[in-house]
Design an enzyme around this catalytic site. Structure first.
Site, PDB file in Angstrom:
ATOM      1  N   ASN A 188      17.390 -16.254  12.191  1.00 49.65           N
ATOM      2  CA  ASN A 188      17.108 -17.203  11.104  1.00 49.65           C
ATOM      3  C   ASN A 188      18.121 -17.142   9.955  1.00 49.65           C
ATOM      4  O   ASN A 188      17.822 -17.527   8.825  1.00 49.65           O
ATOM      5  CB  ASN A 188      15.658 -17.062  10.628  1.00 49.65           C
ATOM      6  CG  ASN A 188      15.361 -15.694  10.035  1.00 49.65           C
ATOM      7  OD1 ASN A 188      16.243 -14.850   9.941  1.00 49.65           O
ATOM      8  ND2 ASN A 188      14.119 -15.493   9.627  1.00 49.65           N
TER       9      ASN A 188
ATOM     10  N   GLU B 252      16.534  -3.954  -3.664  1.00 49.88           N
ATOM     11  CA  GLU B 252      17.541  -4.271  -2.642  1.00 49.88           C
ATOM     12  C   GLU B 252      18.957  -4.276  -3.230  1.00 49.88           C
ATOM     13  O   GLU B 252      19.904  -3.805  -2.590  1.00 49.88           O
ATOM     14  CB  GLU B 252      17.201  -5.616  -1.986  1.00 49.88           C
ATOM     15  CG  GLU B 252      15.937  -5.521  -1.136  1.00 49.88           C
ATOM     16  CD  GLU B 252      15.431  -6.855  -0.594  1.00 49.88           C
ATOM     17  OE1 GLU B 252      14.472  -6.837   0.182  1.00 49.88           O
ATOM     18  OE2 GLU B 252      15.982  -7.928  -0.966  1.00 49.88           O
TER      19      GLU B 252
ATOM     20  N   HIS C 168      18.766 -13.553   4.772  1.00 49.06           N
ATOM     21  CA  HIS C 168      17.707 -12.765   4.139  1.00 49.06           C
ATOM     22  C   HIS C 168      17.754 -13.074   2.655  1.00 49.06           C
ATOM     23  O   HIS C 168      18.840 -13.227   2.098  1.00 49.06           O
ATOM     24  CB  HIS C 168      17.928 -11.262   4.344  1.00 49.06           C
ATOM     25  CG  HIS C 168      17.082 -10.429   3.423  1.00 49.06           C
ATOM     26  ND1 HIS C 168      15.784 -10.094   3.728  1.00 49.06           N
ATOM     27  CD2 HIS C 168      17.330  -9.930   2.180  1.00 49.06           C
ATOM     28  CE1 HIS C 168      15.276  -9.397   2.713  1.00 49.06           C
ATOM     29  NE2 HIS C 168      16.194  -9.286   1.764  1.00 49.06           N
TER      30      HIS C 168
ATOM     31  N   TYR D 176      14.896  -2.622   5.893  1.00 52.69           N
ATOM     32  CA  TYR D 176      13.720  -3.186   6.564  1.00 52.69           C
ATOM     33  C   TYR D 176      12.566  -2.190   6.685  1.00 52.69           C
ATOM     34  O   TYR D 176      11.703  -2.331   7.563  1.00 52.69           O
ATOM     35  CB  TYR D 176      14.112  -3.743   7.934  1.00 52.69           C
ATOM     36  CG  TYR D 176      14.761  -5.112   7.857  1.00 52.69           C
ATOM     37  CD1 TYR D 176      14.143  -6.162   7.167  1.00 52.69           C
ATOM     38  CD2 TYR D 176      15.977  -5.374   8.486  1.00 52.69           C
ATOM     39  CE1 TYR D 176      14.733  -7.422   7.097  1.00 52.69           C
ATOM     40  CE2 TYR D 176      16.562  -6.635   8.424  1.00 52.69           C
ATOM     41  CZ  TYR D 176      15.927  -7.655   7.724  1.00 52.69           C
ATOM     42  OH  TYR D 176      16.501  -8.910   7.665  1.00 52.69           O
TER      43      TYR D 176
ATOM     44  N   LYS E 256      23.142 -13.163   7.606  1.00 53.36           N
ATOM     45  CA  LYS E 256      22.956 -12.230   8.716  1.00 53.36           C
ATOM     46  C   LYS E 256      24.029 -12.440   9.789  1.00 53.36           C
ATOM     47  O   LYS E 256      24.791 -13.419   9.738  1.00 53.36           O
ATOM     48  CB  LYS E 256      21.552 -12.418   9.289  1.00 53.36           C
ATOM     49  CG  LYS E 256      20.414 -11.991   8.351  1.00 53.36           C
ATOM     50  CD  LYS E 256      19.066 -12.306   9.019  1.00 53.36           C
ATOM     51  CE  LYS E 256      17.878 -11.934   8.167  1.00 53.36           C
ATOM     52  NZ  LYS E 256      16.614 -12.373   8.814  1.00 53.36           N
TER      53      LYS E 256
HETATM   54  P1  DAT Z   1      11.826 -13.348   5.509  1.00 55.48           P
HETATM   55  O1  DAT Z   1      13.174 -13.022   6.124  1.00 55.48           O
HETATM   56  O2  DAT Z   1      11.597 -14.830   5.458  1.00 55.48           O
HETATM   57  O3  DAT Z   1      11.603 -12.666   4.186  1.00 55.48           O
HETATM   58  P2  DAT Z   1      10.019 -11.353   6.638  1.00 55.48           P
HETATM   59  O4  DAT Z   1      10.383 -10.478   5.488  1.00 55.48           O
HETATM   60  O5  DAT Z   1       8.565 -11.597   6.902  1.00 55.48           O
HETATM   61  O6  DAT Z   1      10.708 -12.797   6.521  1.00 55.48           O
HETATM   62  O7  DAT Z   1      10.641 -10.756   7.966  1.00 55.48           O
HETATM   63  C1  DAT Z   1      11.951 -10.228   7.953  1.00 55.48           C
HETATM   64  C2  DAT Z   1      12.677 -10.683   9.178  1.00 55.48           C
HETATM   65  O8  DAT Z   1      12.041 -10.153  10.333  1.00 55.48           O
HETATM   66  C3  DAT Z   1      12.663 -12.206   9.376  1.00 55.48           C
HETATM   67  O9  DAT Z   1      13.685 -12.850   8.667  1.00 55.48           O
HETATM   68  C4  DAT Z   1      12.851 -12.286  10.856  1.00 55.48           C
HETATM   69  C5  DAT Z   1      12.103 -11.093  11.397  1.00 55.48           C
HETATM   70  N1  DAT Z   1      10.737 -11.455  11.778  1.00 55.48           N
HETATM   71  C6  DAT Z   1       9.684 -11.633  10.960  1.00 55.48           C
HETATM   72  N2  DAT Z   1       8.571 -11.949  11.644  1.00 55.48           N
HETATM   73  C7  DAT Z   1       8.940 -11.938  12.943  1.00 55.48           C
HETATM   74  C8  DAT Z   1       8.264 -12.182  14.167  1.00 55.48           C
HETATM   75  N3  DAT Z   1       6.966 -12.479  14.194  1.00 55.48           N
HETATM   76  N4  DAT Z   1       8.980 -12.076  15.315  1.00 55.48           N
HETATM   77  C9  DAT Z   1      10.296 -11.778  15.300  1.00 55.48           C
HETATM   78  N5  DAT Z   1      11.001 -11.527  14.186  1.00 55.48           N
HETATM   79  C10 DAT Z   1      10.328 -11.620  13.023  1.00 55.48           C
HETATM   80 MG    MG Z   2      11.385 -10.657   3.735  1.00 56.55          MG
END
Ligand code: DAT
Ligand code: MG
Length: 149
Positions: free
Chosen positions: A112, A126, A115, A49, A9
């Site tokens: 973080n 994807e 992805h 997303y 990212k």
């Molecule tokens: P991952 O990236 O581990 O698959 P995810 O698909 O649940 O996690 O969420 C996608 C992204 O969205 C994640 O990398 C960071 C953001 N995100 C998820 N939960 C969040 C939250 N509670 N607050 C802020 N950003 C969040």
């Molecule tokens: Mg995810």
């Protein structure tokens, strides 16, 4: 062989961590079969997303992923989806296991670093969203017989 979609990212690119991410996946034994550097537009970000549409962090997530270029990749290997997510660590860096990328290089969920697809099915979706078929390179690696049983 299973394939998974991976992004470094904008924060990972800006912080000079593209090599670190690639290095960890390479030394794990996974094989890169596609990579490109992409300035993500809003349309692609919203498609990528789409499952998070309506969540409180959605707008911030779209702003973040379109703010600066990303490195998009496809990696292949046995259980590639699970292996890559294990190497990335938990979504929240403070819940990620020490030794994972998100533990070792991040602090907040909104920065973080990476992805990675969460299932083989979503991985294929994807990959299709981000890459053309002719961008996926099928190649044989000399070390495969020492990595794969
Ligand atoms: P991952 O990236 O581990 O698959 P995810 O698909 O649940 O996690 O969420 C996608 C992204 O969205 C994640 O990398 C960071 C953001 N995100 C998820 N939960 C969040 C939250 N509670 N607050 C802020 N950003 C969040
Ligand atoms: Mg995810």
């Amino acid at each position: 062989m299973e394939r998974t979609f991976v992004l470094v990212k904008p924060d990972g690119v800006q912080r000079g961590l593209m090599g670190e991410v690639i290095s960890r996946l390479e030394r794990r034994g996974l094989k890169m079969i596609a990579a490109k550097f992409v300035a993500v537009n809003r349309e692609l970000a919203e498609k990528h997303y789409a499952i998070h549409l309506g969540k409180p962090f959605y707008a911030g997530l779209i702003a973040y992923i379109t703010s600066s270029p990303v490195l998009a990749m496809v990696w292949e290997g046995p259980d590639a989806v699970a292996a890559v997510r294990q190497t990335m660590g938990a979504t929240r860096p403070t819940e990620a296991t020490p030794g994972t990328l998100r533990h070792d290089f991040a602090l907040q969920v909104g920065r973080n670093l990476t992805h990675a697809s969460d299932s083989p099915e979503n991985g294929e979706i994807e990959i299709e969203l981000w890459f053309e078929d002719n961008e996926l390179v099928s190649w044989s690696r000399e070390t495969d017989r020492w990595i794969l049983e």
